[in-house]
Design an enzyme around this catalytic site. Structure first.
Site, PDB file in Angstrom:
ATOM      1  N   HIS A 156     -65.575  48.577  45.938  1.00 18.87           N
ATOM      2  CA  HIS A 156     -64.671  48.219  44.840  1.00 18.87           C
ATOM      3  C   HIS A 156     -63.900  49.455  44.426  1.00 18.87           C
ATOM      4  O   HIS A 156     -64.480  50.518  44.211  1.00 18.87           O
ATOM      5  CB  HIS A 156     -65.463  47.688  43.637  1.00 18.87           C
ATOM      6  CG  HIS A 156     -64.568  47.350  42.485  1.00 18.87           C
ATOM      7  ND1 HIS A 156     -63.940  46.129  42.379  1.00 18.87           N
ATOM      8  CD2 HIS A 156     -64.148  48.087  41.434  1.00 18.87           C
ATOM      9  CE1 HIS A 156     -63.181  46.127  41.300  1.00 18.87           C
ATOM     10  NE2 HIS A 156     -63.296  47.289  40.706  1.00 18.87           N
ATOM     11  N   LYS A 176     -69.373  41.098  38.267  1.00 17.20           N
ATOM     12  CA  LYS A 176     -68.822  40.330  39.400  1.00 17.20           C
ATOM     13  C   LYS A 176     -69.481  40.757  40.705  1.00 17.20           C
ATOM     14  O   LYS A 176     -69.792  39.930  41.563  1.00 17.20           O
ATOM     15  CB  LYS A 176     -67.302  40.535  39.464  1.00 17.20           C
ATOM     16  CG  LYS A 176     -66.584  39.803  38.338  1.00 17.20           C
ATOM     17  CD  LYS A 176     -65.103  40.117  38.295  1.00 17.20           C
ATOM     18  CE  LYS A 176     -64.832  41.481  37.750  1.00 17.20           C
ATOM     19  NZ  LYS A 176     -63.530  41.758  37.196  1.00 17.20           N
TER      20      LYS A 176
END
Ligand code: URA
Length: 425
Positions: free
Chosen positions: A82, A187
């Site tokens: 990420h 998430k």
């Protein structure tokens, strides 16, 4: 439980109890707590912070607001990456197929661009036919058959974060480290990856403008991931200068394909390989060589299969903007600074980005750079080419680019900032 007492606790610098956190996240997701009440709480958190126990509970409550995915049925270990977002940050595009070519499964749930930073899904959507929206079953199928999938997160994953992030975006509460860390990690943990590498950007083009804030964000996220059983590592990487030579959707896809073909700009290749090594290490794959997988075409092969599995045509011509404008060097010398934020805003104003979530983006719009800091330039040579379908945007973009670069007299010493600034494990 009532929301006013929760807001008052944080307003008065108190610690939220686990019960208060569980209740407020659940009540907000169900619409029992109103947006104006949640925005008061988010502002109190931005101003007064949360401790590690509160952040962990907040993250757990956001995960519990939706479904959790599970990749246990796959035969390969999973690894995800990420990035906190930057200008020209197309790294996910070459990285996901590269890491798949080295033996890991890469479930990459990605986002769209907002403001001056680009979004991976917007970039990939410039490939004719490519689809970002997959059902959970389709996502599993693409991952299982090609080793990598890049798609939008389904509505069922951490719905509390979806609602809260949209609210923070319009209430000046995005920049709170506890809220950024819990938003990203809820998430990623709900997605079910076994390992995660965080690329925390630092510099003018990033959320975190200085290294100390970036370190705090990285430490908080690594702590959250580790405590949840996800092997998590963070690299702090430079975002004072755009990554590579392009900022804009189709322009960045073209550059990513160059990297997959064994070429591409040195900084993009360096960061792609550094992140691939971290992902493979975190996934427990020891004997793979990402540089070799770029050179021998196996990463390209995985890219082509991944794009085709999501409806895209890897051989189709990419969209090109209708109009171009070249910015030339006003004098000769050494380019010593090229500001990521200015280039990001310029590309956004040309149509590469959106101001509101529902705005469309132009696939061909953006900025192509012809020189990077450290390069010698001659007066009159092209410094950058601006691309757009709507030429009336040139003036607006040129305004954003004013003062974004410095040219020093020829022979001026220049020392480049390293791409990887720190590592937190
Ligand atoms: N990205 C996220 O997903 N959440 C944030 O809060 C900031 C960046």
């Amino acid at each position: 439980m009532d929301v006013i007492s929760v807001i008052r606790t944080k307003r008065d610098r108190g610690e939220l109890s686990p019960e208060q956190i569980d209740w407020v996240i659940d009540a907000y997701t169900r619409g029992v707590v109103a947006d104006e009440q949640m925005s008061a709480l988010a502002m109190a958190i931005l101003l007064n912070g949360m401790n590690r126990t509160e952040i962990a509970r907040w993250t757990a409550a956001m995960i519990a607001s939706g479904e959790r995915m599970n990749f246990d049925a796959l035969s390969r270990p999973t690894a995800d990456k990420h990035s906190t977002g930057g200008v020209g940050d197309k790294i996910t595009l070459p990285l996901a197929p590269l890491v798949a070519a080295c033996g890991a499964a890469v479930p990459q749930l990605s986002g769209r661009g907002l403001g001056h930073t680009g979004g991976t899904l917007d970039k990939l959507e410039s490939i004719p036919g490519w689809r970002a929206l997959l059902s959970n079953e389709e996502m599993m199928h693409v991952l299982d058959t090609t080793g990598a999938v890049i798609c939008a997160a389904g509505d069922g994953l951490a719905p509390a974060d979806k609602k809260l992030y949209a609210l923070r975006d319009v209430t000046g509460t995005v920049e709170a480290i506890p809220l950024i860390a819990s938003s990203i990690m809820s998430k990623k943990i709900a997605e079910g990856t076994g390992s995660l590498v965080l690329d925390v950007k630092v510099g003018t083009g990033a959320f975190m403008k200085n290294i100390e804030d970036a370190r705090e964000l990285a430490r908080t996220m690594v702590g959250l991931g580790t405590d949840s059983g996800v092997k998590t590592v963070a690299l702090l990487t430079d975002m004072s200068t755009p990554l590579g030579l392009t900022a804009g959707n189709a322009l960045e896809v073209r550059e990513s394909v160059e990297v997959l073909a064994g070429g591409g700009p040195a900084d993009v290749v360096e960061l792609t390989i550094a992140l691939a090594k971290e992902m493979l290490d975190a996934a427990g794959i020891k004997d793979a060589d990402p540089a070799k997988a770029l050179a021998d075409g196996s990463a390209m092969d995985h890219w082509r299969r991944m794009i085709a599995a999501q409806g895209g045509d890897p051989d189709a011509a990419l969209p090109v903007a209708r109009e171009q404008h070249v910015v030339t060097a006003p004098e000769s010398g050494v380019l010593t600074r090229l500001d990521a934020y200015g280039v990001g805003v310029g590309a956004w104003r040309l149509g590469a980005g959106r101001a509101r979530k529902e705005d469309p983006v132009q696939a061909g719009a953006g900025i192509e750079l012809h020189a990077k800091p450290g390069d010698t330039v001659t007066a009159g040579q092209p410094l950058m080419t601006l691309h757009t379908d709507t030429p009336e945007k040139f003036e607006y973009a040129l305004g954003a680019l004013e003062g974004t670069y410095d040219i020093a007299p020829a022979g001026t010493a220049f020392s480049a900032t390293p791409i990887v600034l720190d590592r937190i494990a």
